[in-house]
Write a protein that holds these residues in place. Structure first.
Motif, PDB file in Angstrom:
ATOM      1  N   VAL A   1       6.735  -6.165   8.544  1.00 17.70           N
ATOM      2  CA  VAL A   1       5.533  -5.346   8.730  1.00 17.70           C
ATOM      3  C   VAL A   1       4.637  -5.441   7.500  1.00 17.70           C
ATOM      4  N   ILE A   2       3.340  -5.569   7.765  1.00 17.45           N
ATOM      5  CA  ILE A   2       2.312  -5.588   6.714  1.00 17.45           C
ATOM      6  C   ILE A   2       1.405  -4.393   6.979  1.00 17.45           C
ATOM      7  N   ASN A   3       1.072  -3.631   5.909  1.00 18.21           N
ATOM      8  CA  ASN A   3       0.218  -2.457   6.132  1.00 18.21           C
ATOM      9  C   ASN A   3      -1.244  -2.866   6.290  1.00 18.21           C
ATOM     10  N   GLN A   4      -2.124  -1.877   6.541  1.00 16.12           N
ATOM     11  CA  GLN A   4      -3.525  -2.179   6.830  1.00 16.12           C
ATOM     12  C   GLN A   4      -4.264  -2.773   5.638  1.00 16.12           C
ATOM     13  N   ASP A   5      -3.725  -2.631   4.425  1.00 14.96           N
ATOM     14  CA  ASP A   5      -4.360  -3.199   3.234  1.00 14.96           C
ATOM     15  C   ASP A   5      -3.871  -4.611   2.936  1.00 14.96           C
ATOM     16  N   GLY A   6      -2.935  -5.119   3.741  1.00 17.55           N
ATOM     17  CA  GLY A   6      -2.424  -6.474   3.558  1.00 17.55           C
ATOM     18  C   GLY A   6      -1.179  -6.557   2.699  1.00 17.55           C
TER      19      GLY A   6
ATOM     20  N   GLN B   1     -10.847  -0.446  14.434  1.00 22.28           N
ATOM     21  CA  GLN B   1     -12.014  -1.151  13.887  1.00 22.28           C
ATOM     22  C   GLN B   1     -11.614  -2.511  13.325  1.00 22.28           C
ATOM     23  N   GLN B   2     -10.488  -2.563  12.596  1.00 27.51           N
ATOM     24  CA  GLN B   2     -10.022  -3.833  12.034  1.00 27.51           C
ATOM     25  C   GLN B   2      -9.682  -4.822  13.138  1.00 27.51           C
ATOM     26  N   ILE B   3      -9.061  -4.338  14.220  1.00 22.72           N
ATOM     27  CA  ILE B   3      -8.715  -5.199  15.348  1.00 22.72           C
ATOM     28  C   ILE B   3      -9.981  -5.760  15.972  1.00 22.72           C
ATOM     29  N   HIS B   4     -10.984  -4.915  16.177  1.00 21.29           N
ATOM     30  CA  HIS B   4     -12.246  -5.346  16.768  1.00 21.29           C
ATOM     31  C   HIS B   4     -12.923  -6.415  15.911  1.00 21.29           C
ATOM     32  N   GLU B   5     -12.973  -6.196  14.596  1.00 14.53           N
ATOM     33  CA  GLU B   5     -13.600  -7.160  13.689  1.00 14.53           C
ATOM     34  C   GLU B   5     -12.870  -8.498  13.728  1.00 14.53           C
ATOM     35  N   GLU B   6     -11.538  -8.459  13.774  1.00 17.77           N
ATOM     36  CA  GLU B   6     -10.745  -9.687  13.821  1.00 17.77           C
ATOM     37  C   GLU B   6     -10.988 -10.437  15.134  1.00 17.77           C
ATOM     38  N   GLN B   7     -11.109  -9.697  16.234  1.00 20.20           N
ATOM     39  CA  GLN B   7     -11.394 -10.333  17.525  1.00 20.20           C
ATOM     40  C   GLN B   7     -12.755 -11.028  17.491  1.00 20.20           C
TER      41      GLN B   7
END
Length: 125
Positions: free
Chosen positions: A18-23, A63-69
């Protein structure tokens, strides 16, 4: 490959990296711990790499998922398609001179772009 997005609670693997939202890497953990972390921080688990042992998941916000998509869609648009692009053009043998010149300019542009061009000339009545 499946679309990039939240894996939800359907995770087929027992142990995941697992990697957190900050990488930052949180290390390997059991699926139940990862789900608990996901709920505590109100995040979503996203599968990054499936063909490694253990599979890599990342905690992300919506939001991060949307930007990555959006990034992936942009990259897919920019990359050339596999195989050759074929353009097809059809016109009558009674075509006007300036129409013919316009179409030949279009054909030469396509050839410069390395497209395959198929020209069909129909017989006029």
């Amino acid at each position: 490959k499946a679309a990039f997005g939240s894996a939800g609670r359907r995770i087929p693997y027992r142990i995941l990296h697992v990697i957190n939202q900050d990488g930052e890497s949180l290390g390997n953990m059991h699926r139940a711990e990862a789900l608990k972390l996901m709920d505590q921080h109100d995040l979503k688990l996203v599968l990054l790499r499936e063909n490694v042992e253990p599979p890599v998941y990342r905690l992300m916000t919506g939001q991060q998922i949307h930007e990555e998509q959006l990034k992936r869609a942009e990259k897919k648009k920019a990359s050339p398609k596999p195989g050759m692009v074929q353009k097809e053009l059809s016109f009558s043998s009674a075509i006007a001179k300036n129409d013919l010149e316009t179409k030949t300019k279009q054909i030469s542009q396509w050839i410069e772009k390395k497209y395959h061009v198929k020209v069909t000339i129909r017989q006029a009545k």
